[in-house]
Design an enzyme around this catalytic site. Structure first.
Site, mmCIF file in Angstrom:
data_model
loop_
_atom_site.group_PDB
_atom_site.id
_atom_site.type_symbol
_atom_site.label_atom_id
_atom_site.label_comp_id
_atom_site.label_asym_id
_atom_site.label_seq_id
_atom_site.Cartn_x
_atom_site.Cartn_y
_atom_site.Cartn_z
ATOM 1 N N GLU A 54 4.053 -2.288 6.634
ATOM 2 C CA GLU A 54 4.527 -1.298 5.613
ATOM 3 C C GLU A 54 3.436 -0.646 5.103
ATOM 4 O OE1 GLU A 54 7.028 -2.919 2.226
ATOM 5 O OE2 GLU A 54 6.930 -0.865 1.266
ATOM 6 N N ASN A 112 6.457 4.129 2.302
ATOM 7 C CA ASN A 112 7.373 4.540 1.188
ATOM 8 C C ASN A 112 7.537 6.000 0.780
ATOM 9 O OD1 ASN A 112 8.016 1.758 -0.076
ATOM 10 N ND2 ASN A 112 5.866 1.574 0.798
ATOM 11 N N GLU A 144 11.149 4.528 3.617
ATOM 12 C CA GLU A 144 11.949 3.613 2.698
ATOM 13 C C GLU A 144 12.030 4.269 1.525
ATOM 14 O OE1 GLU A 144 9.682 -0.347 2.075
ATOM 15 O OE2 GLU A 144 9.656 -0.733 4.337
ATOM 16 N N GLU A 231 12.166 -8.959 0.993
ATOM 17 C CA GLU A 231 11.049 -8.942 0.687
ATOM 18 C C GLU A 231 10.715 -10.300 -0.376
ATOM 19 O OE1 GLU A 231 10.976 -5.095 -0.946
ATOM 20 O OE2 GLU A 231 11.340 -5.695 -2.923
HETATM 21 P P1 C2E Z 1 7.793 -1.840 -2.796
HETATM 22 O O1 C2E Z 1 7.816 -0.672 -1.495
HETATM 23 O O2 C2E Z 1 8.759 -2.501 -2.978
HETATM 24 O O3 C2E Z 1 6.342 -2.585 -2.345
HETATM 25 C C1 C2E Z 1 6.530 -4.268 -2.457
HETATM 26 C C2 C2E Z 1 5.360 -4.420 -3.583
HETATM 27 O O4 C2E Z 1 5.566 -5.781 -3.788
HETATM 28 C C3 C2E Z 1 4.146 -4.137 -3.193
HETATM 29 O O5 C2E Z 1 3.371 -3.690 -4.517
HETATM 30 C C4 C2E Z 1 3.677 -5.339 -2.381
HETATM 31 O O6 C2E Z 1 2.243 -5.559 -2.597
HETATM 32 C C5 C2E Z 1 4.278 -6.323 -3.580
HETATM 33 N N1 C2E Z 1 4.413 -7.595 -2.797
HETATM 34 C C6 C2E Z 1 4.619 -7.787 -1.251
HETATM 35 N N2 C2E Z 1 4.752 -9.226 -0.867
HETATM 36 C C7 C2E Z 1 5.124 -9.713 -2.273
HETATM 37 C C8 C2E Z 1 5.326 -11.262 -2.551
HETATM 38 O O7 C2E Z 1 5.849 -11.992 -2.001
HETATM 39 N N3 C2E Z 1 5.353 -11.230 -4.237
HETATM 40 C C9 C2E Z 1 5.255 -10.410 -4.893
HETATM 41 N N4 C2E Z 1 5.315 -10.713 -6.241
HETATM 42 N N5 C2E Z 1 4.759 -9.163 -4.525
HETATM 43 C C10 C2E Z 1 4.899 -8.915 -3.510
HETATM 44 P P2 C2E Z 1 2.618 -2.525 -4.591
HETATM 45 O O8 C2E Z 1 1.528 -2.266 -3.366
HETATM 46 O O9 C2E Z 1 1.878 -2.447 -6.005
HETATM 47 O O10 C2E Z 1 3.526 -1.219 -4.685
HETATM 48 C C11 C2E Z 1 4.367 -1.076 -5.617
HETATM 49 C C12 C2E Z 1 5.551 0.017 -5.362
HETATM 50 O O11 C2E Z 1 4.780 1.272 -5.263
HETATM 51 C C13 C2E Z 1 5.850 -0.198 -3.851
HETATM 52 O O12 C2E Z 1 7.202 -1.183 -4.071
HETATM 53 C C14 C2E Z 1 6.769 1.197 -3.760
HETATM 54 O O13 C2E Z 1 7.705 1.435 -4.366
HETATM 55 C C15 C2E Z 1 5.429 2.069 -4.296
HETATM 56 N N6 C2E Z 1 4.502 2.616 -3.394
HETATM 57 C C16 C2E Z 1 3.645 1.962 -2.783
HETATM 58 N N7 C2E Z 1 2.938 2.743 -2.040
HETATM 59 C C17 C2E Z 1 3.551 3.969 -1.952
HETATM 60 C C18 C2E Z 1 3.645 5.249 -1.099
HETATM 61 O O14 C2E Z 1 2.426 5.511 -0.396
HETATM 62 N N8 C2E Z 1 4.279 6.242 -1.828
HETATM 63 C C19 C2E Z 1 5.255 5.996 -2.426
HETATM 64 N N9 C2E Z 1 6.196 6.977 -2.887
HETATM 65 N N10 C2E Z 1 5.502 4.669 -3.137
HETATM 66 C C20 C2E Z 1 4.766 3.801 -2.779
HETATM 67 CA CA CA Z 2 8.914 -0.562 0.066
HETATM 68 CA CA CA Z 3 10.710 -3.311 -2.329
HETATM 69 CA CA CA Z 4 9.474 -2.137 -5.481
#
Ligand code: C2E
Ligand code: CA
Ligand code: CA
Ligand code: CA
Length: 274
Positions: A54, A112, A144, A231
């Site tokens: 992802e 995403n 997603e 997740e």
């Molecule tokens: P998401 O799609 O639910 O992605 C999972 C988030 O949880 C990611 O944070 C990831 O680094 C983190 N994560 C992964 N494994 C674990 C775990 O075991 N424990 C915990 N506590 N966290 C974990 P991130 O990278 O800060 O992204 C946050 C949100 O931002 C994402 O949630 C997604 O909704 C959004 N996002 C990220 N990249 C994009 C993108 O390119 N476009 C859009 N529209 N949204 C994005």
């Molecule tokens: Ca996601």
């Molecule tokens: Ca998620």
């Molecule tokens: Ca999320």
């Protein structure tokens, strides 16, 4: 920390999670190529095989260090920059995927996207065009969308999602359990994957409430013929629980791997298999 009057606030420390970013600065950052994708593996629970990765975007800010998406996705959305941002993420992901294919790695690539992206007339066109140019099979691509965004405008979402599924692009409901979809709505949506939010996954084995929500979500997904992703698999206990349960298809989380830069993926895959 108390600041003396008139004293300027200190610069945010590197990698800090502050408030929302400045829109003009974000526009500059996007245009200067400061947004880069990290990737987190999705692994098959039954045999440990890597299903795909992802893309998770980060902003490598020249002064503030790494800024996380929670600080800039909503700003991009509100200031008309989300189409450009998502194109940038998609472009990088497809180019990285081509590199991995050249190394014999056929990974599914998840991106995403927001409701605005999938309901825009241009974005799905851009995706299919880019996929064709880079040799990416559309059925290896997954978009997603969070459950809460889908349910904000279910009818609009239904139409857009159906058009994408016709092209055989995978569609995944993200953060499932945090929105308010009904069984009837889910039945009408042609999604093929459901990602159970980490708040129901981590420590599900010892928390009866999480366990109950987790189990009933799996049962529902099974009935609807959707593939499931857990997740937030953060420790060995989470992983063992899922493996013993034997009902969830894929797992993702810090216990397996943290999101990493594209160039680390090949090495990670090698050590994961040994
Ligand atoms: P998401 O799609 O639910 O992605 C999972 C988030 O949880 C990611 O944070 C990831 O680094 C983190 N994560 C992964 N494994 C674990 C775990 O075991 N424990 C915990 N506590 N966290 C974990 P991130 O990278 O800060 O992204 C946050 C949100 O931002 C994402 O949630 C997604 O909704 C959004 N996002 C990220 N990249 C994009 C993108 O390119 N476009 C859009 N529209 N949204 C994005
Ligand atoms: Ca996601
Ligand atoms: Ca998620
Ligand atoms: Ca999320």
């Amino acid at each position: 920390q108390v600041l003396a009057q008139g004293q300027a606030a200190p610069l945010l420390p590197k990698g800090s999670h502050g408030g929302l970013c400045d829109p003009a600065d974000l526009a500059r950052g996007i245009a200067s190529g400061e947004l880069i994708n990290h990737y987190q593996p999705k692994v098959v629970l039954a045999n440990g095989a890597v299903d795909g990765v992802e893309a998770l975007v980060r902003w490598q800010h020249p002064r503030q260090g790494i800024i996380y998406p929670d600080q800039f996705i909503s700003v991009a959305e509100q200031h008309g920059m989300i189409e450009e941002l998502s194109r940038c993420v998609m472009r990088q992901a497809l180019s990285d995927a081509r590199f991995w294919r050249q190394h014999g790695l056929s990974l599914n690539i998840a991106i995403n996207v927001t409701m605005n992206n999938i309901s825009s007339l241009l974005f799905p066109e851009f995706v299919t065009q880019m996929a064709m140019e880079t040799g990416m099979p559309l059925d290896h691509l997954v978009l997603e969308v969070t459950e809460s965004q889908l349910m904000a405008e279910p009818l609009k979402a239904l139409d857009s999602v159906a058009r994408l599924r016709l092209k055989r692009i995978g569609l995944s409901i993200d953060d499932f359990g945090t929105g308010y979809s009904s069984l009837a709505q889910l039945r009408d949506f042609p999604f093929n994957e459901l990602k159970i939010d980490r708040s129901f996954v981590h420590q599900a084995s010892r928390d009866p409430t999480r366990k109950a929500i987790f189990d009933s979500t799996l049962a529902m997904a099974e009935q609807l013929g959707m593939s499931t992703v857990a997740e937030g698999v953060e420790d060995a206990e989470d992983w063992d629980y899922l493996q013993k349960l034997g009902r969830c298809h894929l797992a993702q989380g810090y216990f397996i791997a943290r999101p990493m830069p594209a160039e680390k993926i090949v090495d990670w895959l090698q050590q994961w298999h040994h």
